[in-house]
Every structure is written in structure tokens, then in C-alpha cells.
Design an enzyme around this catalytic site. Structure first.
Site, PDB file in Angstrom:
ATOM      1  N   ASP A 347      -7.468  11.022  10.623  1.00 43.71           N
ATOM      2  CA  ASP A 347      -6.686   9.804  10.467  1.00 43.71           C
ATOM      3  C   ASP A 347      -7.394   8.690  11.253  1.00 43.71           C
ATOM      4  O   ASP A 347      -8.201   8.952  12.147  1.00 43.71           O
ATOM      5  CB  ASP A 347      -5.247  10.016  10.948  1.00 43.71           C
ATOM      6  CG  ASP A 347      -4.287   9.017  10.313  1.00 43.71           C
ATOM      7  OD1 ASP A 347      -4.764   8.020   9.744  1.00 43.71           O
ATOM      8  OD2 ASP A 347      -3.068   9.222  10.387  1.00 43.71           O
ATOM      9  N   GLU A 546       4.548   2.849  10.636  1.00 40.84           N
ATOM     10  CA  GLU A 546       4.012   3.652  11.750  1.00 40.84           C
ATOM     11  C   GLU A 546       4.712   3.306  13.072  1.00 40.84           C
ATOM     12  O   GLU A 546       5.906   3.035  13.096  1.00 40.84           O
ATOM     13  CB  GLU A 546       2.498   3.498  11.817  1.00 40.84           C
ATOM     14  CG  GLU A 546       1.836   3.964  10.500  1.00 40.84           C
ATOM     15  CD  GLU A 546       0.330   4.085  10.575  1.00 40.84           C
ATOM     16  OE1 GLU A 546      -0.179   4.624  11.562  1.00 40.84           O
ATOM     17  OE2 GLU A 546      -0.339   3.664   9.613  1.00 40.84           O
TER      18      GLU A 546
HETATM   19  C1  BGC Z   1      -4.822  -1.349   9.373  1.00 41.41           C
HETATM   20  C2  BGC Z   1      -4.204  -0.828   8.147  1.00 41.41           C
HETATM   21  C3  BGC Z   1      -4.185   0.648   8.207  1.00 41.41           C
HETATM   22  C4  BGC Z   1      -3.409   1.036   9.358  1.00 41.41           C
HETATM   23  C5  BGC Z   1      -3.518   2.475   9.417  1.00 41.41           C
HETATM   24  C6  BGC Z   1      -4.075  -0.866  10.533  1.00 41.41           C
HETATM   25  O1  BGC Z   1      -4.775  -1.244  11.663  1.00 41.41           O
HETATM   26  O2  BGC Z   1      -4.866  -2.741   9.309  1.00 41.41           O
HETATM   27  O3  BGC Z   1      -5.047  -1.215   7.139  1.00 41.41           O
HETATM   28  O4  BGC Z   1      -3.683   1.257   7.080  1.00 41.41           O
HETATM   29  O5  BGC Z   1      -3.954   0.491  10.540  1.00 41.41           O
HETATM   30  O6  BGC Z   1      -2.666   2.944  10.311  1.00 41.41           O
HETATM   31  C1  BGC Z   2      -2.015   6.525   8.791  1.00 45.33           C
HETATM   32  C2  BGC Z   2      -2.337   7.293   7.562  1.00 45.33           C
HETATM   33  C3  BGC Z   2      -3.101   6.457   6.595  1.00 45.33           C
HETATM   34  C4  BGC Z   2      -4.315   5.890   7.260  1.00 45.33           C
HETATM   35  C5  BGC Z   2      -5.148   5.005   6.378  1.00 45.33           C
HETATM   36  C6  BGC Z   2      -3.220   5.848   9.335  1.00 45.33           C
HETATM   37  O1  BGC Z   2      -2.897   5.046  10.401  1.00 45.33           O
HETATM   38  O2  BGC Z   2      -1.478   7.381   9.773  1.00 45.33           O
HETATM   39  O3  BGC Z   2      -1.156   7.774   6.999  1.00 45.33           O
HETATM   40  O4  BGC Z   2      -3.459   7.235   5.491  1.00 45.33           O
HETATM   41  O5  BGC Z   2      -3.917   5.127   8.361  1.00 45.33           O
HETATM   42  O6  BGC Z   2      -4.570   3.783   6.152  1.00 45.33           O
END
Ligand code: BGC
Ligand code: BGC
Length: 865
Positions: A347, A546
């Protein structure tokens, strides 16, 4: 020994089948796979048994999984042939997955990365309004660069991974389905397969090969910001759905497996993400191993049986160890025991959180069994070179690299990437009429209808007659962004307006089309021209994703919350109230339920808001056309302290139990008044966040350069010579970086225009403005902080020189400025502005900007600056 094992496995198989049969009875779900593998194939051999016993894998707990995707000698031969000619550098490149904001097709040509991703809120050309053609153009450019061997000698096609987690949600105009929590309430695996099939089609239209879904977390503590990404608090639905969605995304062998309108799926996040202490995102799961398997791993049991080709490692720890570095779980359990032969992707810089690792270097993760580093930011370059060095030095065994690359190529061959035409020439590519196609929206509407749960319907107020005067109110009534939640166009799902959902509908749109324009009035605040017969109030949580959605308690809006007041004021005027609650989790809403005659939980329905009204009204014959079939897949709390409340608890005492839901078919008794007399949480007045993983309401953030201004509503932005980009310090997007140029004053501004906000009270000598700062290439001399009012033309900004406090040493440091040294009283009635500015060339990072009660004022900046 072998015999023994078989007997045991068979017995367990019998019980599993029994459970499955019971499940069919209980939920009507369809347990198609015999997941348990009795003639252990793949990696589990008799010799493997001894290995596993040696590693302490409990073989009565973790059972081999019998994937529908079998090992194919032709595939293995092709992989071996490819690998025979690969250099170490080419192999490591297969294991590096950078992000589209950090690489160009030229980088792809030079290095030949095995894959790349776009994170939530990352778009081709950094343009939120990129068209499907723009997405295809980037897919094509990256693909062509990857098979161009002029620089790296490699012709292996790359693959693009994206978070299509409720439809192809990064793309404007795509069909957006209810988030998983709503789908869990629908409890209909066949519908889930259909949703996944539609999602795969829309993804293929844009030339993308791979999606980071499904999330198969079993969510135990609803304070978790990702609760809505889970189907249920209970493993049953998670298990039934994981295989259903994998089949829809990938197809099945013999039935279009990874064919032209299918994508590679990812079961995530392995394992235990939904079971961290206090629902802390990326936190620690302390479950026993049997709970880890029986509660948290069931989505893998069925998802891998259905043939999911990738697994994403989770950010969380298990008993204190980050999973990204956990060899026992990634290798011994997942690959060796369960027999998973696809690849494990990390991840978002998750490897950097392993002890003694950084984003730029982490041999531990590869040695533990990680096959692909997801490495956004500019860390990809050092990580690539460090990894090569670590192999050369023997820190990472070559055999581990070979195993990882073998897995990656195996999946690429299975997915036909070597035979399929290039992205723009694939059969579905560019068929933009399929993005948001009406048939796709019909599937989504059905999902919306099946996901709604009716908690209260006193005196059978629902379904409503269409021949009455209806007031539609609440700030979610006509707000497609809010009803869609996080992971919607942007990562957090914030900053979206209705016009950015072409083809989508708000909940109000649906009501208006049912009752006609003359009978309905829309007002966000509950005011009206003509007194209504009934009010439909649509309200709920603001979007989040998140960790930014983690909450400390599950009391919806605190004492006298704004929505509670709205409902009560309607009630006081004698207007019957139907509440429609938009939420990513069960919350304590007793006061809101009390102030409503009917209460519907709509979860996060997505782009097809109009389907909500399908359940609220009678037709011309006085009958409801649709009934409520949604049932809670999460227990509903009676008390705001019930953050851990799950079916099967020893002392289970919910307000509405798992499986609850009223409908029109069965008569139900009235819900009596619920207790509101609980000690409700006071707001924490010791600290007011201004920028914490994003700007915090009610502050507004903008960039300025001379007289120009632009508000910050994206993760990267520029204005004249100034540029802004979010950065990941500890977790994603918890800070930002600005780069200014020599010339006009430019920088960032935080504006507080709500003069009633309690943080205004903190602008006094007891508080400090604090932030963490890292100067990358500037002297502290060059930065100023301006504090004061934001009235055009008025000279009320007070400027502070930061040099006495900031060090030039490129490390993170904490800056604290006494609020007592600013004479805020002079402009109490004005909007308050806080600016960080420079008129020379500066690169600096900022993290965690807040007003905080001060412990001491000794270290604060010079007031007279
Ligand atoms: C990014 C998102 C990403 C996310 C993943 C962020 O910092 O801008 O694009 O999907 O983190 O957790
Ligand atoms: C998230 C994932 C996601 C990835 C890419 C991460 O922060 O936990 O679920 O697939 O970002 O955006």
C-alpha cells in the site's frame, strides 16, 4: 502425518459446508466455491508441510485455498522464458510501482516499471476534468514506453492500477455505486457481481488494466474512517461478497477470464485492517490468530478461491508488527499455506512504516514477501537503486526477487497483456458511451434501492402520498458530492459540485421528478414559502477517506448539533419529518431519530441519488412500488460509547441489531422516544486544527501571488510562480509543500470568516499558533508569517519574522507563535487570515498547523518581527 492432515482438513471442510448451508438458509447467499483444498496444489507440498510446521503455521486454522485459476504449464513456461533474459535492473523495475504525479512516459521508457498507479484524486495531466480520451492517452503512452526497449532493453508491458472502489470513481461521468457499507445492507451477492462487471467495463473503456478492489475488511470499530469501505462487521457477508466481486471484475476461467472487458482485482488490505484498536486507521490489530482468520481473513478465503490475482498488504500492524514486514503472514500463511500464487502489492509507501525502513529503502518488505512496492512521491527513484544494491550485496536473496517477478509475470500472462492490443486499441477502449451508460446506472439505482434501511416509520408515515406539499431540506438533499462520500473524483470526496456528476442525480432530483415541481420546495436551511405537509430532511456526514475519517466518538454532531436543531424546529412547527441519513457508519443519532417520524439510513448511495425516492412514495394506486429490503450489516448503537458493537458480542445491546430493517410488507410497532440524556462529548477546546491532513473547516485555504488568489481544492496546484503540493509525512497527505519564486509576495493563506467560531476565542495570550516546518532550500530569513484581518485594502496584517525561531537545517522543527502578541481585538469583526509568505525563492514543507493552549511561551517567535 499426511493422512492425519487430510482427515483434519476433511472434517473442517464438512463444517464449512455445513456453515455454508446454514448461511444459504439465513441469508439466501450463494456459497459457490469449495474454498478448502483437500488435494493441496500450488505451493503446499508434503515438504511444505514440514516447512510450515517449522514456521509455526497453525494448519488447522489456515487452510489451503483452492483457486479456480489453476497453474498452467504453458503460462509457467512463458514466464520462465521471459525471465531467462532479464537483468537484475529489469527485474527490480517490475517490482516498482510509481504514481502518475511522479513519473512521465519518459521515466517509463528509461526504467520499464512493471506497473504504475493513480492515487485517489490523481488525474492525467493533473486535470480533474480529464476526459476518458485523456485517460486512454496516458495509458497508451505509458504502455508504449514500457514496451519500447530502446533504453531499458525491456519489452514487458506495464499495467495501470486504480482505485475503482465504487465504480470507476476517479473519472468524471462514471457510474458511482453505493459504497460497500450500503451494498452490505443489500446482502445480494448476485447484484455485487453485476456491479463489479459494470465497473470493470467502465475501467476498460479508459484503458486501465487493474483495480485496487474489493476491500474485504471486516469492520469491528466504527470509529474507523474506512468503515464504509467494508461490507459488514461480520465475516459472513464479507465472505459471500469477496468471491462475487472478484468474479465480476475478473470473469472466471471458461467465462471471459481477464478478457477484453475484465480487470485484475485486488483483495485488500491483508490482513486485519478492520480490527485495529480504537478503529485507528493504519493502527494495531491485537486479535488472536484464530480471530485473525475467522473474522478478518474470510474475504481472502473466498476472494482467492475465486481467483483474485493480487492481494494488497495492509498498513496496519498485527500485535505490533507492520504487515508489510511480516514474513509469517505474507509468505508462510498467504503464499505457502493458502497457496496464493499471484502477487502481493504494497500500500501507499506502506513499506516505509516497517521498523528500520524508509520510503526509499526497505529490503525487509521484500524479504517478508512483498512483490510490488507501491511507491508514490519521488521515493521511487532511490528505492529502485537501493533495492538493486541490496540484491547485489546479498541483503535480498536473488531467489526472492525471482519469485516476486515470476508472480508478477504470471499474472501479466494470465491477463493476456502480452497478446492484447495496446490500451487504445482494445475493444472497449474509447467507447465512451459506456461511461455512465444508462444500463449501468440502472444497476446502480437498483443497488441504491436495495441498500436503504428503514429504522423507524411511526404511524406508517411512509410511503408518502405524492399529492401533498413537500419541503426538501438538509445540506445533503441536493448535493451529489456529499451523498457519494470519499473516493469520489477526489481522494477525500470533497470539493465536488453537482455539475461534476454529468448524468448523476441528487436525492432532491428524484423527489422532484416524483411529485412534480409545483408541489416541492427545496431549501437547505428549512425555511419555506408555503407551509409544507411534510418535510424530507437529507443530512449526514461530510465526505472523508482513510485516516481523515477516524473519529474519537460516535456521537453524530454533539450537543445541539445543527441537524438536530433543524429537525426540532420543523417538529416544533408541527411539520412531520422524514429523515434520510447520509453516513459512512452507524452513529449515535437518538436525538435526530426522536425528532423524526420516519428515519431512513441511505449510507453513501453514489451518483444515482434519485433512486432513494423510489422507496419513499406511493404510486397512483396508493401502493408503494418498491419496498425496503435493506437490512443492517452493522449493529446500530444505543449509546455513544458503543464503538465496539458487533453481532455475537457477549453483552450485545444495540439499539437496532444486525439484520434489522423495517419494510412496508410487515407491520411494525412505533419506536418510542429514545434516551437523549447521555453525557455527551464536549468539543476539545485545547486545540483547534487548521491544517491536519487537509484544511479543517471552517478555515479556507488559498494560494496567493501578488493580487492573484486561488482556493486550494486539489492535491497539486500552481499560481504564477508559486506551486503547492500535498506531501506525506507520517501518513498520506498530512502536510503540504510550497515552492515560491523571487518576485511578488506569494504563499498560502488560511482564512476564518466565521466570526462565531470557537477558535476565535483562542486568539489570545493563552494560545499559540503551532506548526511543524521543514525548510528545504531556504533560509528562515526568507519566510514571513502574516497574521491579522483579511479586509481588502485595510492594513491590518501584522507580520512576523520567523528567523529567530526557525533553523536552516532542513529538518522538521516545530514553530510556535504566541497569539497574545497579535492585537486581534482591533479587527474582531473581520475575517481572520493567517499567511505564510515569501518574496524570494523558498521551498518548505508544513505539517499539522493548529491553535493550541500553550504550556510555555518561552520559545515563541518574536512578536515585533
Ligand atoms: C493521494 C491519493 C491516494 C491516497 C492513498 C493520497 O495522498 O493523494 O491519491 O489515493 O493518498 O491513500
Ligand atoms: C489505500 C489503498 C489504495 C491506495 C492507492 C492507499 O492509501 O490504503 O486502499 O488502494 O492508497 O490509492
Amino acid at each position: 502425518m499426511l493422512l492425519n492432515r487430510k482427515r483434519k482438513t476433511n472434517t473442517l471442510h464438512f463444517y464449512q459446508t455445513l456453515t455454508a448451508v446454514l448461511l444459504i438458509g439465513l441469508w439466501g447467499c450463494n456459497a459457490k466455491h469449495s474454498e478448502v483444498n483437500t488435494n493441496a496444489s500450488n505451493d503446499v507440498t508434503a515438504a511444505g508441510e514440514a516447512y510450515l510446521a517449522d514456521k509455526g503455521v497453525d494448519s488447522s486454522l489456515w487452510l489451503p485455498v483452492n483457486s479456480v485459476v489453476k497453474r498452467d504449464p504453458n503460462v509457467e513456461r512463458q514466464v520462465a522464458k521471459l525471465m531467462a533474459d532479464m537483468t537484475l535492473a529489469q527485474k527490480v523495475a517490475q517490482m516498482i510501482q510509481p504514481e502518475i504525479r511522479d513519473i512521465t512516459p519518459e521515466d517509463m521508457r528509461k526504467y520499464g516499471f512493471g506497473s504504475f498507479l493513480n492515487g485517489g484524486g490523481a488525474f492525467p495531466n493533473n486535470n480533474k476534468h480529464s476526459t476518458p480520451e485523456d485517460w486512454i492517452a496516458l495509458a497508451e503512452a505509458m504502455y508504449q514506453a514500457s514496451i519500447d526497449d530502446s533504453m531499458d532493453g525491456s519489452t514487458i508491458p506495464t499495467m495501470w492500477g486504480t482505485d475503482a472502489v465504487h465504480g470507476h470513481n476517479n473519472v468524471i461521468g462514471a457510474t458511482l455505486f453505493p459504497h460497500n457499507i450500503g451494498l452490505g445492507a443489500a446482502n445480494n451477492p448476485a447484484l455485487i457481481t453485476e456491479i463489479a462487471r459494470v465497473t470493470a467495463t467502465e475501467v476498460m473503456v479508459t484503458g486501465i488494466d487493474w483495480v485496487f478492489a474489493p476491500t474485504v475488511a471486516t469492520v469491528r470499530d466504527d470509529r474507523w474512517g474506512r468503515t464504509y469501505e467494508g461490507y459488514s462487521e461480520d465475516p459472513d457477508i464479507v465472505k459471500a461478497y469477496a468471491s462475487a466481486i472478484v468474479e465480476g471484475l475478473q470473469g472466471t476461467p471458461g467465462d471471459d477470464f481477464l478478457g477484453d472487458n475484465r480487470v485484475i482485482s485486488t483483495v485488500k488490505h491483508f490482513v486485519g485492517d478492520g480490527g485495529t484498536q480504537e478503529g485507528d486507521d493504519q493502527g494495531n490489530n491485537v486479535s488472536s490468530e484464530s480471530d485473525l482468520y475467522n473474522i478478518h481473513a474470510q474475504g481472502y478465503v473466498s476472494g482467492l478461491a475465486a481467483g483474485s490475482q493480487s492481494v494488497m498488504a495492509s498498513f496496519n500492524s498485527w500485535k505490533g508488527d507492520k504487515i508489510h514486514g511480516n514474513k509469517y503472514l505474507l509468505t508462510d500463511v498467504l503464499k505457502r499455506r493458502m497457496g496464493f500464487d499471484g502477487f502481493v502489492v504494497g500500500d501507499w509507501n506502506g513499506h516505509g512504516q516497517v521498523v528500520n525502513c524508509s520510503n526509499e529503502s526497505c529490503p525487509q518488505a521484500i524479504n517478508a514477501g512483498l512483490d510490488i512496492f507501491m511507491v508514490p512521491t519521488d521515493a521511487w527513484e532511490p528505492l529502485y537503486f537501493n533495492t538493486i544494491e541490496q540484491v547485489k550485496k546479498g541483503i535480498i536473496p536473488m531467489a526472492r526477487i525471482d519469485d516476486a517477478v515470476k508472480r508478477i509475470l504470471r499474472v501479466k500472462v494470465r491477463a493476456g497483456l502480452f497478446e492484447k492490443p495496446s490500451p487504445k486499441n482494445r475493444p472497449f477502449s474509447g467507447r465512451t458511451e459506456l461511461i455512465g451508460h444508462s444500463e449501468h446506472r440502472e444497476v446502480a439505482k437498483r443497488a441504491v434501492r436495495e441498500s436503504l434501511v428503514l429504522l423507524k416509520n411511526n404511524d406508517d408515515i411512509l410511503p408518502l402520498s405524492r399529492n401533498q406539499r413537500i419541503l426538501v431540506t438538509g445540506d445533503a438533499a441536493d448535493n451529489i458530492g456529499k451523498q457519494s462520500g470519499g473516493w469520489t473524483i477526489t481522494w477525500q470526496g470533497t470539493n465536488n459540485v453537482n455539475s461534476e456528476f454529468p448524468g448523476g442525480t441528487s436525492i432532491f432530483d428524484g423527489i422532484r421528478s416524483k411529485v412534480g415541481t409545483t408541489n416541492v420546495e427545496l431549501s437547505v436551511d428549512g425555511s419555506y414559502q408555503e407551509k409544507p405537509d411534510v418535510a424530507i430532511v437529507v443530512f449526514g456526514e461530510e465526505p472523508y477517506a482513510e485516516g481523515q475519517g477516524d473519529i474519537a466518538h460516535i456521537d453524530y454532531q454533539g450537543v445541539n448539533g445543527k441537524d438536530e436543531q433543524l429537525l426540532k424546529s420543523l417538529q416544533a412547527q408541527g411539520i412531520p419529518v422524514v429523515s434520510v441519513f447520509i453516513t459512512g457508519r452507524p452513529l449515535w443519532v437518538n436525538p435526530e431519530i426522536n425528532a423524526s417520524n420516519a428515519f431512513v439510513v441511505a449510507w453513501l448511495p453514489g451518483s444515482e441519488g434519485d433512486a432513494v425516492s423510489d422507496l419513499l412514495f406511493k404510486d397512483d394506486n396508493g401502493k408503494s412500488v418498491y419496498d425496503f429490503t435493506g437490512r443492517l450489516s452493522f449493529s446500530w448503537p444505543k449509546d455513544p460509547s458503543q464503538t465496539l458493537l458487533n453481532r455475537g458480542d457477549k453483552y450485545y445491546d444495540p439499539l437496532f441489531a444486525y439484520g434489522y430493517g423495517l419494510d412496508y410488507l410487515h407491520s411494525s410497532s412505533n419506536i418510542p422516544m429514545l434516551s437523549e440524556t447521555l453525557q455527551r462529548q464536549a468539543t476539545d477546546s485545547d486545540s483547534y486544527p487548521i491544517y491536519q491532513g487537509g484544511v479543517k473547516a471552517p478555515y479556507e485555504m488559498s494560494l496567493f501571488s501578488g493580487q492573484k488568489r486561488v482556493s486550494v481544492k486539489a492535491s497539486s496546484l500552481s499560481l504564477a510562480g508559486l506551486s503547492f503540493r500535498t506531501i506525506d509525512r507520517f501518513v498520506q497527505e498530512d502536510g503540504f509543500r510550497i515552492d515560491t519564486q523571487e518576485g511578488e509576495w506569494s504563499g498560502v493563506r488560511f482564512l476564518l470568516s466565521n466570526s462565531e467560531h470557537p477558535s476565535i476565542l483562542a486568539l489570545n495570550s493563552q494560545y499559540q499558533l503551532k506548526m511543524d516546518v521543514r525548510l528545504l532550500n531556504a533560509s528562515a530569513q526568507a519566510i514571513r508569517m502574516n497574521l491579522g484581518c483579511d479586509q481588502a485594502g485595510a492594513n491590518c496584517l501584522q507580520s512576523l519574522d520567523l528567523k529567530t525561531q526557525l533553523k536552516d537545517d532542513k529538518e522538521w522543527q516545530t514553530l510556535a507563535v504566541d497569539m497574545g502578541c497579535i492585537d486581534f481585538a482591533r479587527f474582531r469583526q473581520q475575517p481572520i487570515a493567517i499567511e505564510l509568505a515569501s518574496e524570494s525563492k523558498v521551498s518548505a514543507m508544513f505539517h499539522n498547523i493548529r491553535l493550541e493552549k500553550s504550556e510555555t511561551d518561552s520559545s515563541s517567535a518574536d512578536c515585533n518581527g
